[in-house]
Design a protein around this motif. Structure first.
Motif, PDB file in Angstrom:
ATOM      1  N   GLU A   1       0.824  -1.208   0.000  1.00 39.30           N
ATOM      2  CA  GLU A   1       0.000   0.000   0.000  1.00 39.30           C
ATOM      3  C   GLU A   1       0.859   1.260   0.000  1.00 39.30           C
ATOM      4  O   GLU A   1       0.550   2.244  -0.667  1.00 39.30           O
ATOM      5  N   VAL A   2       1.947   1.246   0.742  1.00 40.50           N
ATOM      6  CA  VAL A   2       2.847   2.410   0.748  1.00 40.50           C
ATOM      7  C   VAL A   2       3.484   2.576  -0.627  1.00 40.50           C
ATOM      8  O   VAL A   2       3.559   3.690  -1.169  1.00 40.50           O
ATOM      9  N   MET A   3       3.922   1.494  -1.223  1.00 36.43           N
ATOM     10  CA  MET A   3       4.559   1.579  -2.537  1.00 36.43           C
ATOM     11  C   MET A   3       3.582   2.037  -3.617  1.00 36.43           C
ATOM     12  O   MET A   3       3.970   2.741  -4.560  1.00 36.43           O
ATOM     13  N   LEU A   4       2.332   1.645  -3.502  1.00 34.86           N
ATOM     14  CA  LEU A   4       1.354   1.937  -4.550  1.00 34.86           C
ATOM     15  C   LEU A   4       0.802   3.359  -4.493  1.00 34.86           C
ATOM     16  O   LEU A   4       0.084   3.769  -5.406  1.00 34.86           O
ATOM     17  N   GLN A   5       1.131   4.103  -3.452  1.00 27.69           N
ATOM     18  CA  GLN A   5       0.707   5.493  -3.404  1.00 27.69           C
ATOM     19  C   GLN A   5       1.430   6.271  -4.501  1.00 27.69           C
ATOM     20  O   GLN A   5       2.652   6.300  -4.544  1.00 27.69           O
ATOM     21  N   GLN A   6       0.670   6.876  -5.397  1.00 27.64           N
ATOM     22  CA  GLN A   6       1.223   7.670  -6.492  1.00 27.64           C
ATOM     23  C   GLN A   6       2.052   6.825  -7.468  1.00 27.64           C
ATOM     24  O   GLN A   6       2.897   7.344  -8.187  1.00 27.64           O
ATOM     25  N   THR A   7       1.841   5.511  -7.478  1.00 26.63           N
ATOM     26  CA  THR A   7       2.629   4.618  -8.328  1.00 26.63           C
ATOM     27  C   THR A   7       1.727   3.526  -8.879  1.00 26.63           C
ATOM     28  O   THR A   7       0.803   3.092  -8.201  1.00 26.63           O
TER      29      THR A   7
ATOM     30  N   ALA B   1      -7.479   2.152  14.439  1.00 29.04           N
ATOM     31  CA  ALA B   1      -6.930   3.102  15.408  1.00 29.04           C
ATOM     32  C   ALA B   1      -5.480   2.772  15.734  1.00 29.04           C
ATOM     33  O   ALA B   1      -4.624   3.660  15.805  1.00 29.04           O
ATOM     34  N   GLY B   2      -5.188   1.494  15.932  1.00 28.53           N
ATOM     35  CA  GLY B   2      -3.819   1.106  16.225  1.00 28.53           C
ATOM     36  C   GLY B   2      -2.888   1.369  15.065  1.00 28.53           C
ATOM     37  O   GLY B   2      -1.752   1.817  15.247  1.00 28.53           O
ATOM     38  N   LEU B   3      -3.350   1.130  13.864  1.00 33.29           N
ATOM     39  CA  LEU B   3      -2.540   1.383  12.674  1.00 33.29           C
ATOM     40  C   LEU B   3      -2.322   2.870  12.459  1.00 33.29           C
ATOM     41  O   LEU B   3      -1.236   3.307  12.063  1.00 33.29           O
ATOM     42  N   ARG B   4      -3.347   3.675  12.718  1.00 30.37           N
ATOM     43  CA  ARG B   4      -3.214   5.129  12.549  1.00 30.37           C
ATOM     44  C   ARG B   4      -2.175   5.720  13.486  1.00 30.37           C
ATOM     45  O   ARG B   4      -1.613   6.795  13.207  1.00 30.37           O
TER      46      ARG B   4
ATOM     47  N   GLY C   1      -1.622   6.939   7.275  1.00 34.01           N
ATOM     48  CA  GLY C   1      -2.784   7.807   7.232  1.00 34.01           C
ATOM     49  C   GLY C   1      -4.077   7.028   7.195  1.00 34.01           C
ATOM     50  O   GLY C   1      -4.081   5.792   7.268  1.00 34.01           O
ATOM     51  N   PRO C   2      -5.201   7.733   7.041  1.00 35.44           N
ATOM     52  CA  PRO C   2      -6.512   7.063   7.069  1.00 35.44           C
ATOM     53  C   PRO C   2      -6.662   5.979   6.011  1.00 35.44           C
ATOM     54  O   PRO C   2      -7.191   4.902   6.299  1.00 35.44           O
ATOM     55  N   TYR C   3      -6.204   6.256   4.774  1.00 39.50           N
ATOM     56  CA  TYR C   3      -6.381   5.256   3.720  1.00 39.50           C
ATOM     57  C   TYR C   3      -5.571   3.998   4.008  1.00 39.50           C
ATOM     58  O   TYR C   3      -6.092   2.872   3.941  1.00 39.50           O
ATOM     59  N   THR C   4      -4.278   4.150   4.314  1.00 42.88           N
ATOM     60  CA  THR C   4      -3.429   2.985   4.539  1.00 42.88           C
ATOM     61  C   THR C   4      -3.917   2.184   5.740  1.00 42.88           C
ATOM     62  O   THR C   4      -3.941   0.942   5.704  1.00 42.88           O
ATOM     63  N   ALA C   5      -4.322   2.866   6.813  1.00 44.40           N
ATOM     64  CA  ALA C   5      -4.831   2.158   7.995  1.00 44.40           C
ATOM     65  C   ALA C   5      -6.077   1.355   7.646  1.00 44.40           C
ATOM     66  O   ALA C   5      -6.222   0.198   8.054  1.00 44.40           O
ATOM     67  N   ALA C   6      -6.975   1.956   6.883  1.00 43.70           N
ATOM     68  CA  ALA C   6      -8.196   1.253   6.502  1.00 43.70           C
ATOM     69  C   ALA C   6      -7.880   0.071   5.597  1.00 43.70           C
ATOM     70  O   ALA C   6      -8.452  -1.019   5.748  1.00 43.70           O
ATOM     71  N   ALA C   7      -6.961   0.258   4.657  1.00 45.88           N
ATOM     72  CA  ALA C   7      -6.618  -0.817   3.722  1.00 45.88           C
ATOM     73  C   ALA C   7      -5.997  -2.004   4.446  1.00 45.88           C
ATOM     74  O   ALA C   7      -6.363  -3.158   4.202  1.00 45.88           O
ATOM     75  N   VAL C   8      -5.053  -1.751   5.343  1.00 49.15           N
ATOM     76  CA  VAL C   8      -4.411  -2.845   6.071  1.00 49.15           C
ATOM     77  C   VAL C   8      -5.413  -3.520   7.006  1.00 49.15           C
ATOM     78  O   VAL C   8      -5.445  -4.760   7.114  1.00 49.15           O
ATOM     79  N   ALA C   9      -6.244  -2.727   7.678  1.00 54.22           N
ATOM     80  CA  ALA C   9      -7.235  -3.307   8.585  1.00 54.22           C
ATOM     81  C   ALA C   9      -8.197  -4.221   7.834  1.00 54.22           C
ATOM     82  O   ALA C   9      -8.527  -5.325   8.296  1.00 54.22           O
TER      83      ALA C   9
END
Length: 274
Positions: free
Chosen positions: A43-49, A115-118, A124-132
């Protein structure tokens, strides 16, 4: 009114048949959840990629550093060198900071709630939601550009982006349930990436075209509405190439924040519109 239960059933059935094969993903029906580390890293890598561009980096990273604790032990310079070419280098700094917190503060185990991921650095909100949702099957509302586009078309939202973001997020939340939340998030991503594309959407192949207000009007490609972006300023400066008698080139470390933060580069003046 877009029929929520019917759309969910149709899209999940399509995802079961057509899910993309991605190295960080478990196929639908596999019976096991994907590794949270791999989901977070992707998810981190795919931001803007794009997926094709990020995939080789993901494979290299997971081969060199198969766990988050392995990644946490990497020296900053080594990580930045491995990241080169993915762009948006603040993501690499946040990646390392997050890995170190997970390794040192959580025993190498990612929190399993939004909440723990955030609370982790750079999440951020998107990555936390995606991983959760994807890694832990939590009923999280995962909204990226693909999902915003799908919602704008399903509901023919006239409000232009970015002002429409809260409305589109609320509309997407209406589809989130306890039933297969991870698969639902990925099904929406796949729909936006392969069918409900930004340009030339393949409406004739869409498994949920029956619920799309924009498609019914024959103008899906005009959504989401957008405000014209202001012209970007052009800035000028001076770059110096300094060589010694052996032909070596002098480099400087850029500041942590700003363009190409923390990267090595040629010395420059300030940049201005003058």
């Amino acid at each position: 009114m877009t029929p929520v239960p019917e759309i969910r059933a149709a899209l999940l059935a399509w995802y079961d048949r057509q899910a993309r094969t991605l190295p960080w993903r478990m196929p639908p029906g596999a019976g096991t959840r994907p590794d949270p580390y791999r989901v977070w890293l992707s998810e981190v890598m795919l931001q803007q990629t794009t997926v094709p561009h990020a995939t080789p980096y993901f494979l290299e990273f997971t081969a060199r550093w198969p766990t988050v604790s392995d990644l946490a032990a990497v020296p900053d310079a080594e990580l930045m060198a491995a990241w080169a070419g993915l762009g948006y280098y603040a993501r690499a700094r946040n990646l390392l900071a997050c890995a170190r917190v997970v390794a040192a503060g959580h025993g190498g185990v990612f929190p399993d709630t939004e909440a723990g991921l955030r609370a982790l650095p750079g999440v951020g909100p998107y990555t936390a939601a995606a991983v959760a949702a994807i890694a832990f099957d939590r009923p999280a509302n995962v909204v990226d550009g693909n999902v915003e586009r799908v919602m704008a078309r399903w509901f023919a939202v006239e409000t232009p982006l970015p002002a429409a973001k809260p409305e589109l997020t609320a509309l997407a939340a209406g589809f989130v349930t306890d039933d297969r939340p991870g698969d639902w998030a990925q099904a929406l991503m796949d729909l936006g990436a392969t069918i409900c594309r930004p340009k030339s959407p393949a409406c004739e192949a869409c498994p949920v075209s029956f619920g799309c207000a924009a498609g019914a009007g024959g103008d899906a490609a005009t959504y989401p509405c957008k405000v014209r972006k202001a012209d970007r300023p052009r800035r000028r400066g001076v770059v110096w190439v300094l060589r010694d008698a052996d032909g070596r080139v002098a480099l400087v470390r850029r500041p942590d924040r700003g363009l190409l933060g923390s990267m090595l580069g040629l010395p420059t003046s300030d940049w201005s519109e003058a």
